[in-house]
Design a protein around this motif. Structure first.
Motif, PDB file in Angstrom:
ATOM      1  N   GLN A  49       0.871  -1.184  -0.009  1.00 35.88           N
ATOM      2  CA  GLN A  49       0.053  -0.123  -0.021  1.00 35.88           C
ATOM      3  C   GLN A  49       0.861   1.405  -0.009  1.00 35.88           C
ATOM      4  O   GLN A  49       0.520   2.239  -0.660  1.00 35.88           O
ATOM      5  CB  GLN A  49      -0.935  -0.224   1.217  1.00 35.88           C
ATOM      6  CG  GLN A  49      -2.097  -1.175   1.225  1.00 35.88           C
ATOM      7  CD  GLN A  49      -3.004  -0.987   0.035  1.00 35.88           C
ATOM      8  OE1 GLN A  49      -3.688   0.257   0.047  1.00 35.88           O
ATOM      9  NE2 GLN A  49      -3.241  -1.859  -0.676  1.00 35.88           N
ATOM     10  N   THR A  51       3.926   1.408  -1.062  1.00 37.38           N
ATOM     11  CA  THR A  51       4.616   1.707  -2.261  1.00 37.38           C
ATOM     12  C   THR A  51       3.730   2.246  -3.094  1.00 37.38           C
ATOM     13  O   THR A  51       4.356   3.012  -4.051  1.00 37.38           O
ATOM     14  CB  THR A  51       5.214   0.271  -2.627  1.00 37.38           C
ATOM     15  OG1 THR A  51       6.102  -0.279  -1.814  1.00 37.38           O
ATOM     16  CG2 THR A  51       5.887   0.235  -4.113  1.00 37.38           C
ATOM     17  N   ALA A  52       2.480   2.073  -3.207  1.00 39.54           N
ATOM     18  CA  ALA A  52       1.629   2.597  -4.501  1.00 39.54           C
ATOM     19  C   ALA A  52       1.417   4.157  -4.031  1.00 39.54           C
ATOM     20  O   ALA A  52       1.424   4.765  -5.039  1.00 39.54           O
ATOM     21  CB  ALA A  52       0.112   1.966  -4.326  1.00 39.54           C
ATOM     22  N   SER A  53       1.132   4.495  -2.786  1.00 36.59           N
ATOM     23  CA  SER A  53       1.039   5.888  -2.785  1.00 36.59           C
ATOM     24  C   SER A  53       1.153   6.086  -0.974  1.00 36.59           C
ATOM     25  O   SER A  53       0.726   5.269  -0.432  1.00 36.59           O
ATOM     26  CB  SER A  53      -0.148   6.574  -3.167  1.00 36.59           C
ATOM     27  OG  SER A  53      -1.250   5.860  -2.589  1.00 36.59           O
ATOM     28  N   ALA A  54       1.214   7.198  -0.690  1.00 36.44           N
ATOM     29  CA  ALA A  54       1.120   7.516   0.702  1.00 36.44           C
ATOM     30  C   ALA A  54      -0.261   7.329   1.424  1.00 36.44           C
ATOM     31  O   ALA A  54      -1.258   7.348   0.723  1.00 36.44           O
ATOM     32  CB  ALA A  54       1.740   8.898   1.145  1.00 36.44           C
ATOM     33  N   LYS A  55      -0.253   6.610   2.633  1.00 37.58           N
ATOM     34  CA  LYS A  55      -1.501   6.563   3.012  1.00 37.58           C
ATOM     35  C   LYS A  55      -1.617   6.684   4.682  1.00 37.58           C
ATOM     36  O   LYS A  55      -0.500   6.873   5.322  1.00 37.58           O
ATOM     37  CB  LYS A  55      -1.576   4.904   3.102  1.00 37.58           C
ATOM     38  CG  LYS A  55      -1.931   4.214   1.813  1.00 37.58           C
ATOM     39  CD  LYS A  55      -3.009   4.396   1.207  1.00 37.58           C
ATOM     40  CE  LYS A  55      -3.307   3.648  -0.142  1.00 37.58           C
ATOM     41  NZ  LYS A  55      -2.053   3.600  -1.140  1.00 37.58           N
ATOM     42  N   PHE A  92       1.905  12.981   6.316  1.00 37.79           N
ATOM     43  CA  PHE A  92       0.568  12.476   5.304  1.00 37.79           C
ATOM     44  C   PHE A  92      -0.367  13.834   5.283  1.00 37.79           C
ATOM     45  O   PHE A  92      -0.685  13.970   4.062  1.00 37.79           O
ATOM     46  CB  PHE A  92      -0.138  11.471   5.751  1.00 37.79           C
ATOM     47  CG  PHE A  92      -1.160  10.816   4.737  1.00 37.79           C
ATOM     48  CD1 PHE A  92      -1.193  10.304   3.537  1.00 37.79           C
ATOM     49  CD2 PHE A  92      -2.431  11.396   5.253  1.00 37.79           C
ATOM     50  CE1 PHE A  92      -2.311  10.184   2.827  1.00 37.79           C
ATOM     51  CE2 PHE A  92      -3.683  11.066   4.382  1.00 37.79           C
ATOM     52  CZ  PHE A  92      -3.546  10.388   3.118  1.00 37.79           C
ATOM     53  N   PHE A  96      -0.979  15.759   1.803  1.00 35.91           N
ATOM     54  CA  PHE A  96      -2.320  15.469   1.247  1.00 35.91           C
ATOM     55  C   PHE A  96      -2.709  16.855   0.738  1.00 35.91           C
ATOM     56  O   PHE A  96      -3.155  17.081  -0.111  1.00 35.91           O
ATOM     57  CB  PHE A  96      -3.332  14.702   2.143  1.00 35.91           C
ATOM     58  CG  PHE A  96      -4.522  14.537   1.645  1.00 35.91           C
ATOM     59  CD1 PHE A  96      -4.742  13.399   0.761  1.00 35.91           C
ATOM     60  CD2 PHE A  96      -5.657  15.400   1.729  1.00 35.91           C
ATOM     61  CE1 PHE A  96      -5.965  13.201   0.188  1.00 35.91           C
ATOM     62  CE2 PHE A  96      -6.686  15.206   1.392  1.00 35.91           C
ATOM     63  CZ  PHE A  96      -6.981  14.027   0.606  1.00 35.91           C
ATOM     64  N   SER A  99      -0.916  18.721  -2.026  1.00 34.86           N
ATOM     65  CA  SER A  99      -1.256  18.011  -3.382  1.00 34.86           C
ATOM     66  C   SER A  99      -2.682  18.342  -3.785  1.00 34.86           C
ATOM     67  O   SER A  99      -2.693  18.625  -4.863  1.00 34.86           O
ATOM     68  CB  SER A  99      -1.007  16.593  -3.144  1.00 34.86           C
ATOM     69  OG  SER A  99      -1.414  15.671  -4.225  1.00 34.86           O
ATOM     70  N   ARG A 100      -3.435  18.180  -2.879  1.00 41.64           N
ATOM     71  CA  ARG A 100      -4.984  18.189  -3.363  1.00 41.64           C
ATOM     72  C   ARG A 100      -5.370  19.689  -3.559  1.00 41.64           C
ATOM     73  O   ARG A 100      -6.093  19.911  -4.449  1.00 41.64           O
ATOM     74  CB  ARG A 100      -6.056  17.731  -2.137  1.00 41.64           C
ATOM     75  CG  ARG A 100      -5.756  16.268  -1.865  1.00 41.64           C
ATOM     76  CD  ARG A 100      -6.319  15.477  -3.359  1.00 41.64           C
ATOM     77  NE  ARG A 100      -7.777  15.361  -3.276  1.00 41.64           N
ATOM     78  CZ  ARG A 100      -8.441  14.677  -4.081  1.00 41.64           C
ATOM     79  NH1 ARG A 100      -8.119  14.079  -5.085  1.00 41.64           N
ATOM     80  NH2 ARG A 100      -9.831  14.581  -3.830  1.00 41.64           N
ATOM     81  N   THR A 103      -3.768  20.274  -7.044  1.00 38.77           N
ATOM     82  CA  THR A 103      -4.123  19.751  -8.384  1.00 38.77           C
ATOM     83  C   THR A 103      -5.786  19.891  -8.557  1.00 38.77           C
ATOM     84  O   THR A 103      -6.248  19.992  -9.544  1.00 38.77           O
ATOM     85  CB  THR A 103      -3.776  18.176  -7.896  1.00 38.77           C
ATOM     86  OG1 THR A 103      -4.627  17.470  -6.999  1.00 38.77           O
ATOM     87  CG2 THR A 103      -2.349  17.864  -7.985  1.00 38.77           C
ATOM     88  N   ARG A 118     -10.084  10.134   5.769  1.00 39.33           N
ATOM     89  CA  ARG A 118      -8.751   9.491   5.750  1.00 39.33           C
ATOM     90  C   ARG A 118      -8.179   9.227   7.068  1.00 39.33           C
ATOM     91  O   ARG A 118      -7.196   8.696   7.480  1.00 39.33           O
ATOM     92  CB  ARG A 118      -7.857  10.245   5.081  1.00 39.33           C
ATOM     93  CG  ARG A 118      -7.993   9.752   3.658  1.00 39.33           C
ATOM     94  CD  ARG A 118      -7.289  10.847   2.619  1.00 39.33           C
ATOM     95  NE  ARG A 118      -7.741  10.549   1.312  1.00 39.33           N
ATOM     96  CZ  ARG A 118      -8.939  10.762   0.714  1.00 39.33           C
ATOM     97  NH1 ARG A 118      -9.792  11.506   1.408  1.00 39.33           N
ATOM     98  NH2 ARG A 118      -9.140  10.526  -0.797  1.00 39.33           N
TER      99      ARG A 118
END
Length: 208
Positions: A49, A51-55, A92, A96, A99-100, A103, A118
């Motif tokens: 998890q 590796t795919a993205s921060a959580k 995180f 977050f 980033s949000r 974007t 989250r």
């Protein structure tokens, strides 16, 4: 429902969905033989998890519950990941929000809701949201409106102006901007876009 009850409820649903009814352990198997395997499974899930993205920790807890990992094992593994700073809700949350906001140009209200989903609330959430100022939100609202502005508007047609105003204000509302700010920004951008300077509040006021 307590956090523990909620976690176990998710485990039961996940077990039925993925594996069918739980089977009893093999006769003679010892608890100490099973637990290390469960911890390794949990570690592998968390690493994939991350590796795919921060959580956030809650997101990882939810994923472990979905995979039917016992709560005590999940908490032990996540505690260890926190100790080595691979799971860090403060970092995180800050990432977050940046980033949000960049974007999607979300307002602080919208970002606060997404953080809550989250598992980031209270002091951690507010600390992350301090990165965003009133000026940041106003600039982003103006940018959003300029991007969505029609290529042409007949300012002599009051109905068309009101329709455009409602659509733009509603768009900002979906991003979490309050009606007062949204209308003010739309009014300014329409004034700059065209030659009409008298923009009264549409009636009825659009639902945002």
């Amino acid at each position: 429902m307590s956090q523990s009850s909620s976690y176990n409820s998710r485990r039961r649903r996940a077990s039925e969905r993925y594996r069918g009814p739980a089977e009893p352990p093999a006769e003679g198997s010892a608890g100490q033989d099973v637990e290390p395997d469960q911890r390794e499974v949990a570690r592998a899930i968390v690493l994939r998890q991350l590796t795919a993205s921060a959580k956030s920790r809650k997101q990882l807890e939810d994923k472990l519950a979905d995979r039917d990992v016992p709560e005590e094992v999940a908490q032990e593994v996540l505690d260890r990941f926190e100790e080595v700073n691979l799971v860090d809700d403060r970092s995180f949350a800050a990432m977050f929000v940046r980033s949000r906001a960049e974007t999607r140009k979300l307002s602080r209200n919208a970002l606060r809701r997404e953080l809550q989903q989250r598992g980031i609330t209270g002091e951690l959430a507010e600390e992350a949201l301090e990165q965003r100022t009133d000026e940041d939100e106003t600039e982003d609202a103006h940018e959003l409106v300029r991007k969505k502005m029609p290529k042409s508007i007949d300012f002599s047609d009051r109905k068309e102006v009101d329709k455009v105003t409602r659509r733009l204000v509603s768009m900002l509302g979906r991003k979490g901007y309050p009606p007062g700010l949204a209308f003010g920004v739309v009014k300014e951008e329409l004034s700059a876009f065209g030659t009409e300077n008298d923009f009264s509040e549409p009636d009825p006021w659009p639902s945002v």
